[in-house]
Design an enzyme around this catalytic site. Structure first.
Site, PDB file in Angstrom:
ATOM      1  N   ARG A 131       0.962  -0.965   0.115  1.00 52.21           N
ATOM      2  CA  ARG A 131      -0.681  -0.352   0.004  1.00 52.21           C
ATOM      3  C   ARG A 131       1.134   1.119   0.200  1.00 52.21           C
ATOM      4  O   ARG A 131       1.346   1.917   1.113  1.00 52.21           O
ATOM      5  CB  ARG A 131      -1.059  -0.130   0.853  1.00 52.21           C
TER       6      ARG A 131
ATOM      7  N   SER B 233     -12.649  -3.314   1.081  1.00 49.65           N
ATOM      8  CA  SER B 233     -12.883  -2.653   2.350  1.00 49.65           C
ATOM      9  C   SER B 233     -14.273  -2.871   2.107  1.00 49.65           C
ATOM     10  O   SER B 233     -15.078  -2.731   1.614  1.00 49.65           O
ATOM     11  CB  SER B 233     -12.722  -1.914   2.695  1.00 49.65           C
TER      12      SER B 233
ATOM     13  N   LYS C  86      -3.806   5.762   8.924  1.00 45.99           N
ATOM     14  CA  LYS C  86      -5.717   5.508   7.165  1.00 45.99           C
ATOM     15  C   LYS C  86      -5.731   6.914   7.598  1.00 45.99           C
ATOM     16  O   LYS C  86      -7.164   7.509   8.724  1.00 45.99           O
ATOM     17  CB  LYS C  86      -6.084   4.647   6.947  1.00 45.99           C
TER      18      LYS C  86
END
Length: 217
Positions: free
Chosen positions: A45, A117, A146
Site C-alpha cells: 500500500r 473493504s 489512514k
C-alpha cells in the site's frame, strides 16, 4: 500462486501486513522480519504524504514481491490495478471509492485474489456479488495509519456479517494490535490486518510473532 479456495484464503488472512514506504524507512527489512515472525499475507500500500510514484514505486513493489515469493506469502496490491497487472501480483485490494470489484475481477481474470473493504452489511453483499474473495472490515478501532479512515465500527459489522450467514473470509482492520486482536477473532473474523502494529514496532519480528500467537489460538 493461484486463486485459493475458501479454506486456504482463511489461513492466509490470519495475519495480514499492509505496508509501503510511508510506514517505515526500511520496508524490505520490516517485511523479512514480519515474515519470520509469522505474517501470512502481505499488501503493498503505497499511499500518503511522501509516497513513491513511477519507477521508484514499481521497483520497491517488485523487491517486496520477490521477498514474498521467496517465502510463499501472497503479494496483494492496494488499489493499483495497472501495477498489479505489470507485476503479475497475486491480487488486488480495493476500497469503496476505488474501482468496483467486478471490474477488477474482469481485468485480473479468474485466478487472482480480489479483496474489498466493507463497512456495512450492504457493502459486503455487493462485494460478494461482484466477485470478492475476501472482505476487509473496519476500522475496528481508532487508527492513525489512514487519515481518511471511515468512522470506527468496533466488531459490530463483523458480527452482523456472520449473523446474516455470510461465510466469506473476513479480515478485521484498523487500530489492531496484540492486546486487542482477540475480540476481532471472537466476533467472527478469520484474521487481522495491521500496519503500524508491525511496521511501526521497534522489533517487527517480535510484534508479528505476538500477533500471530493471538490470532492462531
Amino acid at each position: 500462486m493461484s486463486r485459493p479456495d475458501t479454506d486456504i484464503m482463511r489461513r492466509w488472512l490470519k495475519l495480514y501486513l499492509v505496508m509501503g514506504s510511508v510506514n517505515t524507512e526500511t520496508p524490505e527489512q520490516v517485511l523479512r522480519q514480519a515474515i519470520a515472525g509469522g505474517i501470512t499475507m502481505f499488501q503493498f500500500r503505497e499511499k500518503g504524504v511522501g509516497a513513491l510514484t513511477g519507477t521508484a514505486c514499481v521497483q520497491l513493489a517488485r523487491r517486496l514481491q520477490e521477498i514474498c515469493a521467496e517465502h510463499g506469502i501472497p503479494f496483494i496490491v492496494n488499489d493499483d490495478l495497472e501495477l498489479a497487472l505489470e507485476l503479475n501480483a497475486d491480487g488486488v485490494h480495493v476500497g469503496q471509492d476505488d474501482e468496483a470489484a467486478s471490474v477488477i475481477r474482469r481485468r485480473l481474470g479468474p485466478d487472482k485474489i480480489v479483496g474489498v473493504s466493507a463497512h456495512s452489511l450492504e457493502e459486503a453483499r455487493q462485494a460478494i456479488a461482484d466477485g470478492a474473495d475476501y472482505l476487509g472490515v473496519g476500522p475496528v478501532y481508532p487508527t492513525i495509519s489512514k487519515p481518511d479512515a471511515e468512522a470506527v465500527r468496533g466488531t459490530t459489522v463483523i458480527e452482523q456479517l456472520r449473523t446474516a450467514g455470510l461465510d466469506i473470509p473476513v479480515v478485521g482492520i484498523g487500530g489492531i494490535h496484540a492486546s486487542n486482536a482477540a475480540p476481532v477473532i471472537a466476533a467472527g473474523a478469520d484474521g487481522v490486518a495491521v500496519i503500524s502494529a508491525i511496521a511501526g514496532a521497534p522489533d517487527s519480528r517480535a510484534a508479528a510473532a505476538e500477533l500471530a500467537g493471538m490470532v492462531t489460538r
